[in-house]
Write a protein that holds these residues in place. Structure first.
Motif, PDB file in Angstrom:
ATOM      1  N   THR A   3    -121.723  50.420  37.095  1.00 24.01           N
ATOM      2  CA  THR A   3    -122.995  50.302  36.379  1.00 24.01           C
ATOM      3  C   THR A   3    -124.095  51.124  37.032  1.00 24.01           C
ATOM      4  OG1 THR A   3    -122.373  48.038  35.806  1.00 24.01           O
ATOM      5  CG2 THR A   3    -124.665  48.668  35.430  1.00 24.01           C
TER       6      THR A   3
ATOM      7  N   GLU B 273    -114.945  54.545  28.168  1.00 24.83           N
ATOM      8  CA  GLU B 273    -114.709  53.414  29.063  1.00 24.83           C
ATOM      9  C   GLU B 273    -113.338  52.794  28.841  1.00 24.83           C
ATOM     10  OE1 GLU B 273    -118.596  51.090  30.101  1.00 24.83           O
ATOM     11  OE2 GLU B 273    -118.610  51.497  27.939  1.00 24.83           O
ATOM     12  N   LYS B 274    -112.872  52.799  27.598  1.00 18.02           N
ATOM     13  CA  LYS B 274    -111.589  52.162  27.290  1.00 18.02           C
ATOM     14  C   LYS B 274    -110.432  53.077  27.680  1.00 18.02           C
ATOM     15  CE  LYS B 274    -113.512  49.471  23.460  1.00 18.02           C
ATOM     16  NZ  LYS B 274    -113.415  49.150  22.018  1.00 18.02           N
TER      17      LYS B 274
ATOM     18  N   ARG C 181    -124.011  54.650  35.881  1.00 12.30           N
ATOM     19  CA  ARG C 181    -124.542  54.785  34.515  1.00 12.30           C
ATOM     20  C   ARG C 181    -126.065  54.959  34.549  1.00 12.30           C
ATOM     21  NH1 ARG C 181    -122.603  52.869  29.482  1.00 12.30           N
ATOM     22  NH2 ARG C 181    -120.962  51.706  30.569  1.00 12.30           N
TER      23      ARG C 181
ATOM     24  N   THR D 195    -116.545  55.026  35.038  1.00 10.52           N
ATOM     25  CA  THR D 195    -117.173  54.348  33.892  1.00 10.52           C
ATOM     26  C   THR D 195    -117.323  52.853  34.109  1.00 10.52           C
ATOM     27  OG1 THR D 195    -114.980  54.204  32.844  1.00 10.52           O
ATOM     28  CG2 THR D 195    -116.384  56.069  32.219  1.00 10.52           C
ATOM     29  N   SER D 196    -116.705  52.331  35.155  1.00 15.53           N
ATOM     30  CA  SER D 196    -116.838  50.906  35.460  1.00 15.53           C
ATOM     31  C   SER D 196    -117.988  50.620  36.417  1.00 15.53           C
ATOM     32  CB  SER D 196    -115.526  50.384  36.087  1.00 15.53           C
ATOM     33  OG  SER D 196    -114.439  50.581  35.214  1.00 15.53           O
TER      34      SER D 196
ATOM     35  N   LEU E 104    -111.854  56.334  34.851  1.00 11.45           N
ATOM     36  CA  LEU E 104    -111.891  54.897  34.584  1.00 11.45           C
ATOM     37  C   LEU E 104    -112.704  54.160  35.635  1.00 11.45           C
ATOM     38  CD1 LEU E 104    -108.202  54.274  33.433  1.00 11.45           C
ATOM     39  CD2 LEU E 104    -110.257  54.287  32.017  1.00 11.45           C
ATOM     40  N   HIS E 105    -112.581  54.582  36.891  1.00  8.21           N
ATOM     41  CA  HIS E 105    -113.370  53.951  37.943  1.00  8.21           C
ATOM     42  C   HIS E 105    -114.854  54.297  37.805  1.00  8.21           C
ATOM     43  CE1 HIS E 105    -109.493  53.143  39.848  1.00  8.21           C
ATOM     44  NE2 HIS E 105    -110.134  52.322  40.680  1.00  8.21           N
TER      45      HIS E 105
ATOM     46  N   PHE F 296    -119.390  57.929  30.057  1.00 10.24           N
ATOM     47  CA  PHE F 296    -119.383  56.498  29.777  1.00 10.24           C
ATOM     48  C   PHE F 296    -119.044  56.184  28.322  1.00 10.24           C
ATOM     49  CE2 PHE F 296    -121.983  57.083  33.527  1.00 10.24           C
ATOM     50  CZ  PHE F 296    -121.455  56.126  34.381  1.00 10.24           C
TER      51      PHE F 296
ATOM     52  N   TRP G   5    -116.544  64.695  27.680  1.00  8.91           N
ATOM     53  CA  TRP G   5    -116.627  63.624  28.671  1.00  8.91           C
ATOM     54  C   TRP G   5    -117.517  64.032  29.845  1.00  8.91           C
ATOM     55  CZ3 TRP G   5    -115.127  64.907  33.543  1.00  8.91           C
ATOM     56  CH2 TRP G   5    -114.288  66.007  33.689  1.00  8.91           C
TER      57      TRP G   5
END
Length: 480
Positions: free
Chosen positions: A390, A365-366, A393, A387-388, A384-385, A362, A357
């Motif tokens: 953009t 994400e789930k 990324r 990977t949300s 989790l925050h 990313f 990871w």
């Protein structure tokens, strides 16, 4: 006071050796102060160290450091120390501790990674350098055995039938290059025959790429070598008429060239453990594929291009010879596979894969994908925050891995800290090995009394000298 022509002549008058030495010392002192200041500010760091002997038989310890500076990792030469007596683990640690703790006022507790070769003085359980540093640090310091050294050790296991070919090659090379006259005559012969090369290469165990290069060169010049040995009436000329021996030579040329390719991929600066583990794992899988290709009734040799070309050019090779060759290759590949498994065990590679990871957050994400990562609740929430987002990324695609995790340290402190601790240890002692190459140039036979510490600092430092401070602090004209 002088005209322009005379002034131009004065510019070419060299300064004295004393002045040169003093200026090198001044620059080295400035670079050292900058480095220590950076380390004291950064806090956590990792080191790689190696010990060697210079031209005057002095034992030299070279240490490189990696630390966080501004928005990325910075690698620099920490110190070049002379070992006055023994090069035992206890003596190395004593000299190193006097420098890092005594002189630089750094804390071993901030050392998060040590990378060395596998020598006993480095890895001994009771008095090895790694053990001593771990005891002083008071925590679990990550120790990594240099990937390049491990690869070189894994490549040493050769079956007797193939080892005999390697020994024969070394004897042939020593016969030709060991005599100045033979070397000149062989060069003339190669030029007359229009060969691509005119020289053979010496075999040296301590040079990582030696075997692959010398075997390839001998195979390419096999006709010229054969003619030369015949003219010298050497009994070794018969080797180059032996098709079975030539086939083994072509195979060794191919397999050690592939080992050289892996070695080169493990070299370099600013490397990370994920890339190196992926390269090693890919090579281990390649060996397994090669074994499977040879296990069938009609074996394929496309993975060994030199060997394949020789087989295609000499269709008269007997079936019995090919069977023997196949057995020798299978035995060697099995030995190579076992050696790589010994020096790069699956559990070590699995540990890196479990933290994948860090390289690609990313991909998780789930929420259900995060559960199996063995993260703390705070780390899971941060992942989790992260990977949300953009924008993060996009930033990760355009930034080095270490730079990305340093840049998110304020937003995601737990994930950032864990990632940095995984990435900051070196994977090889490549920088030390390259540093020793610099040392051989600086401390030559003609300059064997040189204390190389300041010269090495100036030659290898990643910091830039503060010229304003150097010129301000130092007297313009010192008496000699």
């Amino acid at each position: 006071m002088l005209d322009g022509k005379s002034a131009d002549k004065i510019k070419y008058v060299p300064i004295s050796d004393t002045t040169v030495s003093r200026r090198i010392s001044d620059i080295a002192e400035n670079l050292e102060l900058q480095l220590v200041s950076h380390l004291q500010t950064a806090g956590e760091f990792a080191i790689q160290l190696d010990e060697s002997t210079d031209i005057s038989n002095c034992a030299v310890l070279l240490v490189y450091v990696r630390y966080v500076h501004e928005d990325d990792f910075l690698e620099d030469m920490l110190c070049c120390l002379t070992l006055p007596t023994h090069s035992s683990g206890f003596e190395i640690y004593r000299v190193l501790n006097d420098c890092i703790v005594g002189k630089y006022k750094l804390n071993w507790a901030n050392c998060k990674g040590i990378t060395t070769d596998g020598a006993a003085n480095m890895t001994g359980k009771k008095s090895g350098v790694v053990t001593k540093i771990s005891e002083a640090a008071g925590n679990d310091v990550t120790w990594r055995h240099c990937f390049i050294h491990r690869e070189a050790l894994a490549a040493k296991g050769i079956p007797d039938n193939l080892r005999g070919v390697l020994n024969d090659v070394v004897k042939v090379i020593n016969t030709i290059k060991g005599s100045a006259l033979n070397s000149r005559l062989f060069e003339l012969l190669c030029l007359e025959m229009g060969a691509d090369h005119s020289h053979l290469l010496y075999h040296t165990e301590v040079r990582w790429l030696s075997r692959g290069r010398i075997l390839t060169r001998v195979y390419e010049l096999r006709m010229e070598i054969h003619i030369f040995l015949l003219e010298k009436k050497s009994s070794m000329a018969s080797l180059f008429c032996n098709d079975e021996w030539i086939l083994k030579l072509s195979y060794l040329s191919d397999i050690f060239s592939k080992l050289n390719e892996l070695n080169l991929k493990l070299q370099g600066k600013e490397t990370d453990v994920f890339r190196h583990c992926e390269e090693v794992e890919a090579f281990k899988k390649s060996i397994m594929l090669w074994q499977a290709r040879l296990a069938v009734d009609q074996p394929l040799y496309y993975m060994f291009p030199t060997l394949l070309q020789h087989i295609e050019e000499h269709n008269n090779t007997s079936e019995e010879t090919m069977k023997k060759l196949k057995c020798d290759i299978q035995l060697h590949l099995h030995s190579l596979s076992s050696s790589f498994e010994q020096y790069f065990p699956e559990e070590n590679l699995k540990n890196i894969r479990d933290n994948h990871w860090v390289k690609d957050p990313f991909a998780f994400e789930k929420p259900e994908a995060v559960i199996g990562l063995n993260l703390t609740p705070d780390e899971e929430n941060e992942l989790l925050h992260l990977t949300s987002d953009t924008s993060l990324r996009i930033r990760m695609r355009s930034s080095p891995l270490s730079s990305f995790w340093i840049s998110v340290s304020k937003e995601f402190p737990h994930l950032s800290k864990k990632s940095i601790l995984l990435l900051i240890p070196f994977t090889t002692t490549y920088l030390c090995e390259a540093g020793f190459s610099t040392l051989t140039k600086l401390k030559s036979k003609e300059r064997n009394r040189l204390n190389p510490t300041a010269d090495m600092r100036v030659a290898l430092s990643s910091c830039k000298p503060d010229w304003n401070k150097i010129t301000k602090d130092k007297q313009a004209h010192q008496s000699h």
